[in-house]
Enzyme design. Structure first.
Site, PDB file in Angstrom:
ATOM      1  N   ASN A 162       0.865  -1.187   0.000  1.00  0.00           N
ATOM      2  CA  ASN A 162       0.000   0.000   0.000  1.00  0.00           C
ATOM      3  C   ASN A 162       0.902   1.236   0.000  1.00  0.00           C
ATOM      4  O   ASN A 162       1.655   1.466   0.958  1.00  0.00           O
ATOM      5  CB  ASN A 162      -0.897  -0.038   1.242  1.00  0.00           C
TER       6      ASN A 162
ATOM      7  N   THR B 249      -8.218   3.955   7.961  1.00  0.00           N
ATOM      8  CA  THR B 249      -9.407   3.102   7.995  1.00  0.00           C
ATOM      9  C   THR B 249      -9.470   2.410   9.361  1.00  0.00           C
ATOM     10  O   THR B 249      -8.569   1.656   9.724  1.00  0.00           O
ATOM     11  CB  THR B 249      -9.313   2.057   6.875  1.00  0.00           C
TER      12      THR B 249
ATOM     13  N   HIS C 133      -3.837  -4.422   7.478  1.00  0.00           N
ATOM     14  CA  HIS C 133      -3.920  -3.320   8.436  1.00  0.00           C
ATOM     15  C   HIS C 133      -3.083  -3.603   9.685  1.00  0.00           C
ATOM     16  O   HIS C 133      -3.361  -4.532  10.427  1.00  0.00           O
ATOM     17  CB  HIS C 133      -5.352  -2.976   8.861  1.00  0.00           C
TER      18      HIS C 133
ATOM     19  N   ARG D 161      -9.258   8.313  -1.616  1.00  0.00           N
ATOM     20  CA  ARG D 161     -10.262   8.749  -0.640  1.00  0.00           C
ATOM     21  C   ARG D 161     -11.068   9.911  -1.190  1.00  0.00           C
ATOM     22  O   ARG D 161     -10.577  10.691  -2.014  1.00  0.00           O
ATOM     23  CB  ARG D 161      -9.584   9.178   0.662  1.00  0.00           C
TER      24      ARG D 161
ATOM     25  N   HIS E 189       1.075   6.137   1.723  1.00  0.00           N
ATOM     26  CA  HIS E 189       1.941   7.026   2.518  1.00  0.00           C
ATOM     27  C   HIS E 189       3.015   7.716   1.676  1.00  0.00           C
ATOM     28  O   HIS E 189       3.533   8.752   2.075  1.00  0.00           O
ATOM     29  CB  HIS E 189       2.618   6.247   3.638  1.00  0.00           C
TER      30      HIS E 189
ATOM     31  N   GLU F 230     -10.909  -9.328   2.678  1.00  0.00           N
ATOM     32  CA  GLU F 230      -9.652  -8.944   3.318  1.00  0.00           C
ATOM     33  C   GLU F 230      -9.953  -8.794   4.796  1.00  0.00           C
ATOM     34  O   GLU F 230     -10.744  -7.925   5.198  1.00  0.00           O
ATOM     35  CB  GLU F 230      -9.108  -7.636   2.728  1.00  0.00           C
TER      36      GLU F 230
ATOM     37  N   ARG G 262      -6.785  12.957   0.337  1.00  0.00           N
ATOM     38  CA  ARG G 262      -5.720  13.405   1.238  1.00  0.00           C
ATOM     39  C   ARG G 262      -4.342  12.873   0.855  1.00  0.00           C
ATOM     40  O   ARG G 262      -3.332  13.423   1.249  1.00  0.00           O
ATOM     41  CB  ARG G 262      -6.037  13.043   2.683  1.00  0.00           C
TER      42      ARG G 262
ATOM     43  N   HIS H  18      -5.575   3.748  -2.041  1.00  0.00           N
ATOM     44  CA  HIS H  18      -6.926   4.113  -1.604  1.00  0.00           C
ATOM     45  C   HIS H  18      -7.187   5.546  -2.068  1.00  0.00           C
ATOM     46  O   HIS H  18      -6.546   6.481  -1.587  1.00  0.00           O
ATOM     47  CB  HIS H  18      -6.987   4.021  -0.067  1.00  0.00           C
TER      48      HIS H  18
ATOM     49  N   GLU I  51      -8.518   0.499  -3.519  1.00  0.00           N
ATOM     50  CA  GLU I  51      -9.406   0.560  -2.351  1.00  0.00           C
ATOM     51  C   GLU I  51     -10.332   1.752  -2.495  1.00  0.00           C
ATOM     52  O   GLU I  51      -9.899   2.849  -2.850  1.00  0.00           O
ATOM     53  CB  GLU I  51      -8.596   0.763  -1.073  1.00  0.00           C
TER      54      GLU I  51
HETATM   55  N1  PXP Z   1      -5.712  -3.000   3.721  1.00  0.00           N
HETATM   56  C1  PXP Z   1      -6.652  -2.031   3.724  1.00  0.00           C
HETATM   57  C2  PXP Z   1      -8.011  -2.368   3.230  1.00  0.00           C
HETATM   58  C3  PXP Z   1      -6.345  -0.733   4.162  1.00  0.00           C
HETATM   59  O1  PXP Z   1      -7.306   0.224   4.167  1.00  0.00           O
HETATM   60  C4  PXP Z   1      -5.023  -0.448   4.566  1.00  0.00           C
HETATM   61  C5  PXP Z   1      -4.639   0.925   4.975  1.00  0.00           C
HETATM   62  O2  PXP Z   1      -5.396   1.366   6.004  1.00  0.00           O
HETATM   63  C6  PXP Z   1      -4.087  -1.481   4.545  1.00  0.00           C
HETATM   64  C7  PXP Z   1      -4.451  -2.744   4.119  1.00  0.00           C
HETATM   65  C8  PXP Z   1      -2.660  -1.258   4.954  1.00  0.00           C
HETATM   66  O3  PXP Z   1      -2.589  -1.020   6.327  1.00  0.00           O
HETATM   67  P1  PXP Z   1      -1.220  -0.559   6.951  1.00  0.00           P
HETATM   68  O4  PXP Z   1      -0.878   0.761   6.345  1.00  0.00           O
HETATM   69  O5  PXP Z   1      -1.523  -0.473   8.419  1.00  0.00           O
HETATM   70  O6  PXP Z   1      -0.199  -1.604   6.628  1.00  0.00           O
END
Ligand code: PXP
Length: 242
Positions: free
Chosen positions: A6, A107, A196, A51, A9, A157, A55, A49, A76
């Protein structure tokens, strides 16, 4: 088990300085370059994602990633008509439906597929009719898995946030919940993914959850990259000084 990275960031960092002008000649970090590095390093997919409040990831990022990725794009999205229309233009490989709340930092919980069953039905049907595989980001409960299956989602997921935040016996209980949920989803024929809060420590326990096909990890990888890269980054700048 496959890793999806992901990269939200990476865009968060860019937006901290270049919000409104992601194509400025000096805008950095480059989201596409980051995705390419992840793929070269072994990621089997890139997750973003988009949003409603934009952001971090921007619309243009998603279209460019779609063009560039050599693995797959996992998109996402919250269940909104605006983002659904974009998803249908982007045509990602997978869509993961997530809850979205403007005030949240990230999330916070799983999507309430049981409570929002009717509202989600049209979205899932539309995505699937367009050849996009659908995943539901849910708490690891029998009810949410059953509802996801009834909606016709190909994947779930499992939200690993409660597991990641717990310690000791509470963490063991959350792990057991994930294992049971994964078994149940697998029996229903769903592909089981998780994500997550997974990090370099708790991955050892996550590995013990049966049937997991894909882990989506962002925060911990980007944090680790800061420290694996900071030494070289400072040295390069010191070397550039007169
Ligand atoms: N999976 C989903 C559906 C998410 O929304 C996120 C980010 O919130 C992640 C995975 C990745 O989570 P993390 O950044 O905590 O590794």
């Amino acid at each position: 088990m496959h890793l999806g990275v992901n990269i939200d960031h990476i865009a968060t960092l860019r937006q901290a300085r270049y919000v409104g002008d992601i194509d400025a000649h000096n805008a950095e970090p480059d989201v596409l370059a980051a995705a390419a590095i992840c793929e070269k390093a072994g990621a089997k997919g890139i997750t973003v994602h988009l949003r409603g409040d934009r952001r971090h990831i921007q619309d243009a990022d998603v279209f460019r990633l779609r063009d560039q990725l050599t693995t797959k794009l996992n998109f996402e999205m919250g269940n909104s008509a605006e983002i659904l229309a974009i998803a249908l233009r982007v045509k990602p490989d997978d869509v993961c439906l997530v809850p979205e709340n403007r005030a949240e930092v990230t999330t916070e919980g799983g999507l309430d597929v049981v409570g929002q069953f009717d509202a989600l039905r049209a979205t899932v049907d539309t995505l699937r009719a367009n050849g996009i595989r659908v995943s539901m980001f849910i708490e690891p409960t029998i009810e949410q898995i059953t509802a996801s299956h009834l909606l016709g989602a190909e994947m779930v997921e499992l939200h690993t946030g409660a597991f990641a935040n717990a310690q000791g016996d509470a963490q063991a209980a959350e792990l057991a919940r994930l294992c049971e949920a994964s078994d149940f989803a697998h029996v229903l024929g769903l592909q089981v993914n998780a994500g997550h809060g997974i990090n370099y420590t708790n991955i050892a326990l996550i590995r013990t959850v049966p049937h997991l096909v894909e882990l989506n990890i962002g925060h911990s990888i980007v944090c680790r990259a800061v420290f694996t890269g900071l030494d070289a980054a400072v040295r390069e700048m010191v070397a550039a000084l007169p």
